[in-house]
Design a protein around this motif. Structure first.
Motif, PDB file in Angstrom:
ATOM      1  N   VAL A  89       0.845  -1.194   0.000  1.00  0.00           N
ATOM      2  CA  VAL A  89       0.000   0.000   0.000  1.00  0.00           C
ATOM      3  C   VAL A  89       0.881   1.246   0.000  1.00  0.00           C
ATOM      4  O   VAL A  89       1.848   1.322   0.765  1.00  0.00           O
ATOM      5  N   ALA A  90       0.555   2.194  -0.850  1.00  0.00           N
ATOM      6  CA  ALA A  90       1.286   3.459  -0.927  1.00  0.00           C
ATOM      7  C   ALA A  90       0.335   4.619  -0.677  1.00  0.00           C
ATOM      8  O   ALA A  90      -0.874   4.499  -0.875  1.00  0.00           O
ATOM      9  N   LEU A  91       0.895   5.732  -0.241  1.00  0.00           N
ATOM     10  CA  LEU A  91       0.139   6.965  -0.036  1.00  0.00           C
ATOM     11  C   LEU A  91       0.490   7.932  -1.157  1.00  0.00           C
ATOM     12  O   LEU A  91       1.656   8.236  -1.389  1.00  0.00           O
ATOM     13  N   ALA A  92      -0.524   8.410  -1.871  1.00  0.00           N
ATOM     14  CA  ALA A  92      -0.318   9.391  -2.941  1.00  0.00           C
ATOM     15  C   ALA A  92      -1.179  10.607  -2.662  1.00  0.00           C
ATOM     16  O   ALA A  92      -2.333  10.483  -2.234  1.00  0.00           O
ATOM     17  N   SER A  93      -0.633  11.780  -2.892  1.00  0.00           N
ATOM     18  CA  SER A  93      -1.354  13.012  -2.578  1.00  0.00           C
ATOM     19  C   SER A  93      -2.576  13.180  -3.478  1.00  0.00           C
ATOM     20  O   SER A  93      -2.723  12.509  -4.504  1.00  0.00           O
ATOM     21  N   GLN A  94      -3.433  14.113  -3.105  1.00  0.00           N
ATOM     22  CA  GLN A  94      -4.655  14.366  -3.864  1.00  0.00           C
ATOM     23  C   GLN A  94      -4.453  15.409  -4.962  1.00  0.00           C
ATOM     24  O   GLN A  94      -5.417  15.845  -5.580  1.00  0.00           O
ATOM     25  N   SER A  95      -3.211  15.771  -5.208  1.00  0.00           N
ATOM     26  CA  SER A  95      -2.904  16.736  -6.266  1.00  0.00           C
ATOM     27  C   SER A  95      -2.955  16.072  -7.638  1.00  0.00           C
ATOM     28  O   SER A  95      -3.099  14.852  -7.756  1.00  0.00           O
ATOM     29  N   ILE A 138       0.942   9.731 -10.212  1.00  0.00           N
ATOM     30  CA  ILE A 138       1.699   8.749  -9.440  1.00  0.00           C
ATOM     31  C   ILE A 138       0.797   7.586  -9.026  1.00  0.00           C
ATOM     32  O   ILE A 138       1.186   6.414  -9.102  1.00  0.00           O
ATOM     33  N   SER A 139      -0.419   7.904  -8.610  1.00  0.00           N
ATOM     34  CA  SER A 139      -1.361   6.881  -8.178  1.00  0.00           C
ATOM     35  C   SER A 139      -1.664   5.904  -9.313  1.00  0.00           C
ATOM     36  O   SER A 139      -1.648   4.677  -9.124  1.00  0.00           O
ATOM     37  N   ARG A 140      -1.893   6.432 -10.494  1.00  0.00           N
ATOM     38  CA  ARG A 140      -2.218   5.557 -11.635  1.00  0.00           C
ATOM     39  C   ARG A 140      -1.023   4.695 -12.028  1.00  0.00           C
ATOM     40  O   ARG A 140      -1.182   3.522 -12.384  1.00  0.00           O
ATOM     41  N   LEU A 141       0.176   5.268 -11.954  1.00  0.00           N
ATOM     42  CA  LEU A 141       1.374   4.484 -12.264  1.00  0.00           C
ATOM     43  C   LEU A 141       1.561   3.366 -11.251  1.00  0.00           C
ATOM     44  O   LEU A 141       1.821   2.211 -11.618  1.00  0.00           O
ATOM     45  N   TRP A 175       0.439  -1.879  -7.049  1.00  0.00           N
ATOM     46  CA  TRP A 175       0.294  -1.316  -5.712  1.00  0.00           C
ATOM     47  C   TRP A 175      -1.183  -1.039  -5.410  1.00  0.00           C
ATOM     48  O   TRP A 175      -1.978  -0.777  -6.311  1.00  0.00           O
ATOM     49  N   GLU A 176      -1.511  -1.031  -4.128  1.00  0.00           N
ATOM     50  CA  GLU A 176      -2.774  -0.481  -3.662  1.00  0.00           C
ATOM     51  C   GLU A 176      -2.484   0.941  -3.189  1.00  0.00           C
ATOM     52  O   GLU A 176      -1.473   1.172  -2.535  1.00  0.00           O
ATOM     53  N   VAL A 177      -3.329   1.886  -3.533  1.00  0.00           N
ATOM     54  CA  VAL A 177      -3.032   3.290  -3.260  1.00  0.00           C
ATOM     55  C   VAL A 177      -4.106   3.916  -2.377  1.00  0.00           C
ATOM     56  O   VAL A 177      -5.304   3.772  -2.632  1.00  0.00           O
ATOM     57  N   VAL A 178      -3.648   4.601  -1.341  1.00  0.00           N
ATOM     58  CA  VAL A 178      -4.507   5.437  -0.504  1.00  0.00           C
ATOM     59  C   VAL A 178      -4.204   6.878  -0.861  1.00  0.00           C
ATOM     60  O   VAL A 178      -3.043   7.287  -0.893  1.00  0.00           O
ATOM     61  N   ARG A 179      -5.235   7.655  -1.146  1.00  0.00           N
ATOM     62  CA  ARG A 179      -5.039   9.043  -1.543  1.00  0.00           C
ATOM     63  C   ARG A 179      -5.140   9.967  -0.335  1.00  0.00           C
ATOM     64  O   ARG A 179      -6.009   9.824   0.518  1.00  0.00           O
ATOM     65  N   GLY A 180      -4.226  10.930  -0.264  1.00  0.00           N
ATOM     66  CA  GLY A 180      -4.224  11.899   0.818  1.00  0.00           C
ATOM     67  C   GLY A 180      -2.811  12.311   1.151  1.00  0.00           C
ATOM     68  O   GLY A 180      -1.842  11.842   0.543  1.00  0.00           O
ATOM     69  N   SER A 181      -2.673  13.203   2.100  1.00  0.00           N
ATOM     70  CA  SER A 181      -1.357  13.660   2.537  1.00  0.00           C
ATOM     71  C   SER A 181      -1.512  14.317   3.900  1.00  0.00           C
ATOM     72  O   SER A 181      -2.594  14.347   4.464  1.00  0.00           O
ATOM     73  N   THR A 182      -0.409  14.856   4.395  1.00  0.00           N
ATOM     74  CA  THR A 182      -0.482  15.561   5.677  1.00  0.00           C
ATOM     75  C   THR A 182      -1.134  16.928   5.528  1.00  0.00           C
ATOM     76  O   THR A 182      -1.526  17.534   6.516  1.00  0.00           O
TER      77      THR A 182
END
Length: 218
Positions: free
Chosen positions: A67-73, A79-82, A88-95
């Motif tokens: 699982v990876a974290l990718a920003s919502q930008s 990056i999420s699509r790649l 990978w499984e992707v969670v969207r978000g950031s700090t």
């Protein structure tokens, strides 16, 4: 329409480039046997690496269901699509956007026994400064943080905020798993959290230095 076309083309082109370059690298991996034993255990792992050194690990960990974290930008969407194309499984978000929600989703994934990868200085920096989210994740889930360092004999360094590294095709590369970090305390003061942030940053840097040494010894 133009934006939709870019969202289709850019991840596909990046995938092609990732396959071409990474498959050509002469890669040395150190510490893998120790990590494989941890992966076979009952604790989840949080792999931690600098944002600018994503290129090789994101490909090396392909098709593992991590699982990876990718920003919502918009860049985070690319990056999420790649990453999804790489298995990978992707969670969207950031700090900064969707931070609390995304951290809770990562806590859930870790408690389900999944392994995740975090760039603790992302998505916007400051470069090589660990943010507290990764400490929170490890503490709440009793997970082990494994720092990752990479090095290449030849690479291009971009002028982006993270000084992104792109290895030259057919160059030598090293990926090193550093010494693990566990957080046993039930509660942490702000000072203790900052101490763990500094310690993790040091461990990621040490893994990077070890990767450089691997190539220097060849």
């Amino acid at each position: 329409m133009k934006e939709q076309l870019k969202l289709k083309l850019i991840p596909n082109l990046a995938l092609l480039l990732a396959r071409m370059i990474n498959s050509s690298l002469r890669l040395e991996v150190r510490g893998e046997e120790r990590v494989n034993k941890l992966l076979a255990g009952d604790k989840s792992i949080i792999f931690a690496l600098w944002h600018g050194q994503l290129w090789l690990p994101s490909y090396h960990f392909r098709d593992q269901g991590y699982v990876a974290l990718a920003s919502q930008s918009r860049d985070g969407e690319y990056i999420s699509r790649l990453l999804q194309k790489l298995g990978w499984e992707v969670v969207r978000g950031s700090t900064s956007r969707g931070g609390a929600r995304s951290l809770l989703r990562l806590v859930k994934k870790l408690r389900q026994g999944k392994h995740i990868a975090i760039t603790p200085d992302g998505p916007r920096g400051p470069i090589h400064q660990v943010k507290p989210g990764v400490v929170y994740l490890a503490q709440k889930t009793d997970s082990i943080i494994i720092p990752i360092g990479v090095s290449y004999t030849k690479k291009k360094i971009f002028s982006s905020w993270d000084h992104f590294w792109l290895p030259a095709p057919f160059s030598k590369a090293a990926l090193v798993y550093g010494a693990g970090l566990e957080i046993k305390e039930d509660k942490l003061s702000n000072v203790e959290i900052e101490d763990y942030q500094r310690l993790l940053g040091q461990k990621i840097n040490q893994a990077g230095q070890a990767a450089e040494k691997v190539l220097g010894d060849q």
